[in-house]
Design a protein around this motif. Structure first.
Motif, mmCIF file in Angstrom:
data_model
loop_
_atom_site.group_PDB
_atom_site.id
_atom_site.type_symbol
_atom_site.label_atom_id
_atom_site.label_comp_id
_atom_site.label_asym_id
_atom_site.label_seq_id
_atom_site.Cartn_x
_atom_site.Cartn_y
_atom_site.Cartn_z
ATOM 1 N N VAL A 123 38.157 31.719 30.380
ATOM 2 C CA VAL A 123 37.138 32.758 30.424
ATOM 3 C C VAL A 123 35.996 32.422 29.470
ATOM 4 C CG1 VAL A 123 38.258 34.155 28.638
ATOM 5 C CG2 VAL A 123 36.808 35.255 30.338
ATOM 6 N N TYR A 124 34.767 32.691 29.911
ATOM 7 C CA TYR A 124 33.577 32.402 29.114
ATOM 8 C C TYR A 124 32.770 33.688 28.975
ATOM 9 C CZ TYR A 124 29.102 30.432 27.662
ATOM 10 O OH TYR A 124 27.941 30.166 26.970
ATOM 11 N N ARG A 125 32.450 34.068 27.739
ATOM 12 C CA ARG A 125 31.748 35.312 27.429
ATOM 13 C C ARG A 125 32.436 36.473 28.158
ATOM 14 N NH1 ARG A 125 25.317 34.740 27.547
ATOM 15 N NH2 ARG A 125 25.607 36.645 26.312
ATOM 16 N N PRO A 126 33.668 36.789 27.753
ATOM 17 C CA PRO A 126 34.498 37.731 28.525
ATOM 18 C C PRO A 126 33.954 39.153 28.492
ATOM 19 C CG PRO A 126 35.533 37.233 26.426
ATOM 20 C CD PRO A 126 34.346 36.326 26.533
ATOM 21 N N VAL A 127 34.217 39.862 29.566
ATOM 22 C CA VAL A 127 33.934 41.289 29.687
ATOM 23 C C VAL A 127 35.212 41.970 30.132
ATOM 24 C CG1 VAL A 127 31.486 41.007 30.180
ATOM 25 C CG2 VAL A 127 33.116 41.019 32.066
ATOM 26 N N ILE A 128 35.351 43.252 29.785
ATOM 27 C CA ILE A 128 36.543 44.017 30.124
ATOM 28 C C ILE A 128 36.145 45.182 31.012
ATOM 29 C CG2 ILE A 128 36.383 45.415 28.028
ATOM 30 C CD1 ILE A 128 39.464 45.490 28.017
ATOM 31 N N VAL A 129 36.964 45.441 32.028
ATOM 32 C CA VAL A 129 36.700 46.492 32.997
ATOM 33 C C VAL A 129 37.431 47.754 32.555
ATOM 34 C CG1 VAL A 129 36.929 47.181 35.414
ATOM 35 C CG2 VAL A 129 36.410 44.809 34.835
ATOM 36 N N VAL A 130 36.727 48.857 32.588
ATOM 37 C CA VAL A 130 37.293 50.156 32.210
ATOM 38 C C VAL A 130 37.529 50.968 33.492
ATOM 39 C CG1 VAL A 130 36.897 52.271 30.886
ATOM 40 C CG2 VAL A 130 36.083 50.062 30.005
ATOM 41 N N PRO A 131 38.703 51.575 33.669
ATOM 42 C CA PRO A 131 39.801 51.751 32.720
ATOM 43 C C PRO A 131 40.969 50.807 32.909
ATOM 44 C CG PRO A 131 40.057 53.317 34.502
ATOM 45 C CD PRO A 131 38.845 52.489 34.841
ATOM 46 N N CYS A 132 40.927 49.862 33.848
ATOM 47 C CA CYS A 132 42.106 49.055 34.159
ATOM 48 C C CYS A 132 42.353 47.944 33.144
ATOM 49 C CB CYS A 132 41.972 48.463 35.566
ATOM 50 S SG CYS A 132 40.556 47.356 35.763
ATOM 51 N N GLN A 133 41.373 47.637 32.269
ATOM 52 C CA GLN A 133 41.521 46.674 31.169
ATOM 53 C C GLN A 133 41.676 45.228 31.634
ATOM 54 O OE1 GLN A 133 41.279 47.818 27.869
ATOM 55 N NE2 GLN A 133 40.735 49.705 28.935
ATOM 56 N N HIS A 134 41.264 44.882 32.845
ATOM 57 C CA HIS A 134 41.238 43.484 33.253
ATOM 58 C C HIS A 134 39.972 42.827 32.705
ATOM 59 C CE1 HIS A 134 43.991 44.926 36.611
ATOM 60 N NE2 HIS A 134 44.694 44.006 35.994
ATOM 61 N N PHE A 135 40.072 41.546 32.401
ATOM 62 C CA PHE A 135 38.920 40.845 31.824
ATOM 63 C C PHE A 135 38.523 39.672 32.708
ATOM 64 C CE2 PHE A 135 42.622 38.759 29.946
ATOM 65 C CZ PHE A 135 42.307 37.412 30.049
ATOM 66 N N PHE A 136 37.226 39.355 32.671
ATOM 67 C CA PHE A 136 36.659 38.279 33.477
ATOM 68 C C PHE A 136 35.507 37.636 32.709
ATOM 69 C CE2 PHE A 136 38.036 41.828 36.089
ATOM 70 C CZ PHE A 136 38.956 41.245 36.940
ATOM 71 N N CYS A 137 35.013 36.531 33.238
ATOM 72 C CA CYS A 137 33.760 35.972 32.726
ATOM 73 C C CYS A 137 32.631 36.953 33.032
ATOM 74 C CB CYS A 137 33.454 34.620 33.373
ATOM 75 S SG CYS A 137 34.695 33.337 33.088
ATOM 76 N N GLY A 138 31.685 37.060 32.091
ATOM 77 C CA GLY A 138 30.561 37.959 32.337
ATOM 78 C C GLY A 138 29.777 37.566 33.564
ATOM 79 N N SER A 139 29.551 36.274 33.771
ATOM 80 C CA SER A 139 28.790 35.817 34.932
ATOM 81 C C SER A 139 29.560 36.058 36.226
ATOM 82 C CB SER A 139 28.463 34.329 34.781
ATOM 83 O OG SER A 139 29.653 33.568 34.598
ATOM 84 N N CYS A 140 30.885 35.896 36.203
ATOM 85 C CA CYS A 140 31.680 36.146 37.411
ATOM 86 C C CYS A 140 31.606 37.614 37.810
ATOM 87 C CB CYS A 140 33.127 35.732 37.181
ATOM 88 S SG CYS A 140 33.377 33.948 37.000
ATOM 89 N N CYS A 141 31.612 38.493 36.810
ATOM 90 C CA CYS A 141 31.565 39.928 37.120
ATOM 91 C C CYS A 141 30.195 40.311 37.686
ATOM 92 C CB CYS A 141 31.865 40.729 35.864
ATOM 93 S SG CYS A 141 32.381 42.426 36.181
ATOM 94 N N VAL A 142 29.112 39.705 37.160
ATOM 95 C CA VAL A 142 27.782 39.990 37.692
ATOM 96 C C VAL A 142 27.678 39.547 39.142
ATOM 97 C CG1 VAL A 142 25.342 39.397 37.492
ATOM 98 C CG2 VAL A 142 26.652 39.928 35.447
ATOM 99 N N LEU A 143 28.176 38.344 39.447
ATOM 100 C CA LEU A 143 28.126 37.857 40.828
ATOM 101 C C LEU A 143 28.991 38.716 41.748
ATOM 102 C CD1 LEU A 143 28.285 33.996 40.211
ATOM 103 C CD2 LEU A 143 26.294 35.384 40.788
#
Length: 495
Positions: free
Chosen positions: A93-113
């Motif tokens: 993971v690169y520059r991770p972000v966390i999703v609320v409320p399920c608490q899964h994390f992803f790369c920030g760029s992957c979540c934007v795409l």
């Protein structure tokens, strides 16, 4: 007591040495040889089984919590790398972000795409999510992990591409789309009646040219190959048949498509311009998802788009509020919506054929959702230019030097260049590029005219009428005004 001792041990023979205690006979009977052999073999077997059991438990003990393992253990590095994988790209993971409320994390760029491509929930569990925020605690763990295993880091090219997509801000998932009903596809070869064609329909009005139900009277039914029946059309939203004279039917003055006003409330209708909702732009998250905002409105300058999105979030401005201000500004202009119609922004935006615009210069009063979205995209950038003049932006953003090329800069897709220079410049405020090149050899610069020599001046009347601009009198300080012949095409008209 003495007698008992004599019984336990035989009397010593005088003159002979006494044997050692270990060699003295006892009353205990020694075990048989066969039993001793079995005992020795069982002890060896138990030892061997214990050693094999310890060897089998050694990897499990190494993975158990609290077990001390060397930091450079390759197995530990691989296991941590798997635990720190992004749920979208399956890489570290690169520059991770966390999703609320399920608490899964992803790369920030992957979540934007994911959001841009239509995702409306968590990419891992598909659950309804409210927001996405930077995962700073996991970023600290990643920093420690990469210092111990630098070979696991993403490549420089991957990091650069990810930085161009994700700038480190919080995001929102757009609300789930309301699914439109399937179009009423008639499996037969005849047209089915519209809702207003039926006798006693619940809408209080019946079509003056009702279509015959093919199930009741197939001989007088309308064949599909003959096209749309007279007095009817297809709804621009649900694509079902409608009656044009119906009081519920509305027509968009921009695309000339009719809407039934029956099947989907709020969507199958052409509303008054200011009260319409642009299609696909319900909240700020929809702007992130729209590729047209990035490519068409801001020329793929992601930095300026992120600045606008942060501004909208802080000021709590909705896309519908922006749309109303854009419409109000356009209506205040001399040509109103005529420049947009001349650009053919509203042509072929629906799947069904549109009607003919009887008068392109006529005022517009009703608009559909798709045409409202075109108006929104057309005026979004100019709206933000006007909004920036209110002075609510941060100084680090507003104090950036202006790019010489402004909105036409071809380097604004470069992240570093876009961050350093401001490209949100009105066309009237863009600086003129002055050429400092010397004249070609052989050409002599013409000296400026002397102030003592009278120069002819042209006076253009301040009238916008084409008829009054046809004849432009030229006056000179040396003589009376003269009229210049006007050229229309290939003809010369003398005054």
């Amino acid at each position: 007591m003495a007698d008992s001792q004599l019984l336990l041990a035989p009397a010593a023979i005088p003159g002979e040495p006494t044997p050692p205690r270990s060699q003295q006979p006892t009353l205990k009977r020694s075990a048989s040889a066969s039993f001793n052999d079995v005992q020795d073999e069982s002890v060896v077997s138990r030892k061997r089984m214990k050693e094999e059991h310890e060897d089998a438990e050694a990897p499990e003990q190494a993975q158990a919590p609290g077990t001390v393992v060397p930091a450079n253990d390759s197995a530990l590095v691989e296991q941590l790398a798997q635990e720190l994988q992004c749920g979208c790209c399956s890489e570290l993971v690169y520059r991770p972000v966390i999703v609320v409320p399920c608490q899964h994390f992803f790369c920030g760029s992957c979540c934007v795409l994911w959001i841009r491509n239509g995702g409306s929930g968590c990419p891992a569990c598909r659950g309804l999510s409210t927001s996405v925020t930077p995962f700073r605690s996991l970023q600290s763990v990643l920093d420690v992990f990469l210092r111990a295993a630098p070979h696991k880091a993403r490549t420089e090219r991957e990091r650069q591409q990810a930085d161009e997509i994700y700038t480190g801000t919080s995001m929102r998932f757009p609300s789930p789309r309301e699914a439109s009903p399937e179009p009423d596809i008639n499996p037969s070869d005849y047209v089915r009646p519209c809702p207003n064609c039926l006798l006693g329909n619940p809408y209080g009005w019946r079509c003056p040219q009702p279509i015959v139900d093919p199930n009741v009277d197939p001989e007088h039914a309308w064949p599909l190959e003959d096209g749309t029946p007279p007095g009817h059309a297809l709804c621009g939203n649900c694509e079902n048949l409608l009656a044009l004279p119906s009081p519920l039917t509305t027509k968009c003055d921009f695309c000339q498509v009719s809407f039934c006003g029956i099947n989907i409330q709020g969507r199958c209708i052409a509303s008054p311009i200011l009260s319409q909702q642009p299609h696909g732009f319900s909240d700020v998250g929809d702007l992130i998802q729209s590729s047209a905002v990035y490519e068409c409105c801001f020329h793929s300058n992601t930095v300026e788009v992120e600045i606008m999105l942060d501004y909208l979030t802080v000021q709590r401005i909705t896309p519908r509020h922006i749309y109303r201000e854009i419409v109000t500004h356009i209506q205040a202009q001399p040509g109103a919506f005529l420049p947009l119609i001349d650009l053919e922004l509203f042509v072929d935006i629906h799947a069904m054929p549109a009607g003919v615009d009887p008068d392109p210069a006529a005022p517009r009063s009703r608009i559909c959702r798709l045409c409202a979205a075109e108006v929104f995209l057309y005026g979004l950038r100019e709206w933000f230019l006007r909004e920036r003049q209110k002075g609510f932006l941060e100084e680090s953003v507003s104090n950036r030097p202006d790019c010489v090329d402004g909105a036409e800069c071809v380097s604004q897709r470069n992240l570093e260049h876009a961050r350093e220079f401001n490209h949100m410049i009105a066309k009237s405020n863009q600086p003129e590029i002055q050429s400092n090149q010397a004249p070609p050899p052989g050409e002599v610069d013409t000296p400026p005219p002397s102030s003592d020599i009278p120069m002819p001046t042209t006076h253009i009347p301040a009238s916008d009428s084409p008829a009054e601009r046809d004849e432009v009198p030229v006056t000179s300080s040396d003589g009376p005004a003269t009229e210049v012949p006007v050229i229309h095409g290939d003809d010369v008209i003398d005054p």
